[in-house]
Design a protein around this motif. Structure first.
Motif, short mmCIF file in Angstrom:
data_model
loop_
_atom_site.label_atom_id
_atom_site.label_comp_id
_atom_site.label_asym_id
_atom_site.label_seq_id
_atom_site.Cartn_x
_atom_site.Cartn_y
_atom_site.Cartn_z
N ASP A 1 12.79 -21.11 8.34
CA ASP A 1 14.23 -20.96 8.13
C ASP A 1 14.51 -19.79 7.19
N ARG A 2 15.78 -19.58 6.95
CA ARG A 2 16.25 -18.47 6.12
C ARG A 2 15.69 -18.55 4.70
N ASP A 3 15.68 -19.76 4.12
CA ASP A 3 15.17 -19.91 2.75
C ASP A 3 13.70 -19.52 2.65
N ALA A 4 12.91 -19.89 3.64
CA ALA A 4 11.49 -19.54 3.64
C ALA A 4 11.32 -18.03 3.73
N CYS A 5 12.12 -17.39 4.54
CA CYS A 5 12.06 -15.93 4.67
C CYS A 5 12.46 -15.26 3.36
N ASP A 6 13.53 -15.76 2.74
CA ASP A 6 13.97 -15.21 1.45
C ASP A 6 12.88 -15.35 0.40
N THR A 7 12.22 -16.50 0.36
CA THR A 7 11.14 -16.73 -0.61
C THR A 7 10.04 -15.70 -0.41
N HIS A 8 9.66 -15.48 0.85
CA HIS A 8 8.61 -14.50 1.12
C HIS A 8 9.03 -13.10 0.69
N VAL A 9 10.22 -12.69 1.05
CA VAL A 9 10.68 -11.34 0.73
C VAL A 9 10.75 -11.14 -0.78
N ASP A 10 11.22 -12.13 -1.51
CA ASP A 10 11.26 -12.01 -2.98
C ASP A 10 9.86 -11.81 -3.55
N GLY A 11 8.88 -12.59 -3.07
CA GLY A 11 7.51 -12.44 -3.54
C GLY A 11 6.91 -11.11 -3.12
N PHE A 12 7.22 -10.67 -1.91
CA PHE A 12 6.73 -9.38 -1.42
C PHE A 12 7.21 -8.25 -2.32
N ILE A 13 8.49 -8.24 -2.63
CA ILE A 13 9.05 -7.17 -3.46
C ILE A 13 8.40 -7.18 -4.84
N ALA A 14 8.26 -8.36 -5.42
CA ALA A 14 7.72 -8.47 -6.78
C ALA A 14 6.25 -8.07 -6.87
N HIS A 15 5.47 -8.35 -5.83
CA HIS A 15 4.02 -8.18 -5.95
C HIS A 15 3.41 -7.08 -5.08
N PHE A 16 4.05 -6.74 -3.96
CA PHE A 16 3.39 -5.86 -3.00
C PHE A 16 4.22 -4.68 -2.52
N GLY A 17 5.51 -4.73 -2.70
CA GLY A 17 6.41 -3.75 -2.10
C GLY A 17 6.06 -2.30 -2.39
N GLU A 18 5.78 -1.98 -3.63
CA GLU A 18 5.50 -0.59 -4.00
C GLU A 18 4.23 -0.09 -3.31
N ARG A 19 3.17 -0.86 -3.36
CA ARG A 19 1.92 -0.44 -2.70
C ARG A 19 2.09 -0.36 -1.18
N PHE A 20 2.78 -1.34 -0.60
CA PHE A 20 3.02 -1.38 0.83
C PHE A 20 3.73 -0.10 1.28
N LEU A 21 4.81 0.24 0.61
CA LEU A 21 5.58 1.42 0.99
C LEU A 21 4.83 2.72 0.68
N GLY A 22 3.94 2.68 -0.30
CA GLY A 22 3.13 3.85 -0.61
C GLY A 22 2.05 4.13 0.42
N LEU A 23 1.61 3.10 1.12
CA LEU A 23 0.55 3.27 2.11
C LEU A 23 1.07 3.45 3.53
N ALA A 24 2.19 2.85 3.85
CA ALA A 24 2.75 2.93 5.20
C ALA A 24 3.52 4.23 5.37
N GLU A 25 3.15 5.00 6.39
CA GLU A 25 3.87 6.25 6.67
C GLU A 25 5.18 5.99 7.39
N SER A 26 5.21 4.97 8.22
CA SER A 26 6.44 4.57 8.89
C SER A 26 6.40 3.09 9.18
N VAL A 27 7.57 2.49 9.26
CA VAL A 27 7.68 1.07 9.52
C VAL A 27 8.80 0.86 10.52
N ASP A 28 8.51 0.13 11.59
CA ASP A 28 9.53 -0.27 12.55
C ASP A 28 9.58 -1.79 12.52
N VAL A 29 10.78 -2.35 12.44
CA VAL A 29 10.94 -3.79 12.30
C VAL A 29 11.79 -4.34 13.44
#
Length: 106
Positions: free
Chosen positions: A60-88
């Motif tokens: 559900d939406r809450d589960a997705c929000d929980t994941h995105v919050d954790g992603f931003i806090a812990h992985f977002g900077e490295r993820f965006l630094g390594l990915a040259e392009s992202v299609d969603v």
């Protein structure tokens, strides 16, 4: 309509960044395993082309929000630094916050 949310990401990562990317993905999968209502979190690689796919499924939406919050806090900077392009591709109705973040990845 189901309240589930599916996110399909297609990324390009430079060949010389593949080891760092695999390490990051291992950390992200491990972290996601403890998130409530995350139904599926898998990734696939075509390392020869530098293309990576991530399939995420949230109950559900809450589960997705929980994941995105954790992603931003812990992985977002490295993820965006390594990915040259992202299609969603998004299936379902994520929160406005998640839609805004995903729009920024494109």
């Amino acid at each position: 309509m189901s309240s589930a949310i599916h996110l399909l990401l297609k990324l390009v990562v430079a060949a010389d960044q593949a080891p760092a990317w695999r390490s990051l993905m291992a950390e992200m999968v491990s972290s996601t395993e403890t998130e409530p209502r995350t139904v599926l979190y898998e990734w696939y690689a075509d390392a020869a082309r530098g293309t990576w796919h991530i399939h995420k499924h949230y109950a559900d939406r809450d589960a997705c929000d929980t994941h995105v919050d954790g992603f931003i806090a812990h992985f977002g900077e490295r993820f965006l630094g390594l990915a040259e392009s992202v299609d969603v591709t998004v299936y379902g109705d994520p929160s406005a916050k998640v839609r805004e973040i995903l729009a920024g990845l494109r």
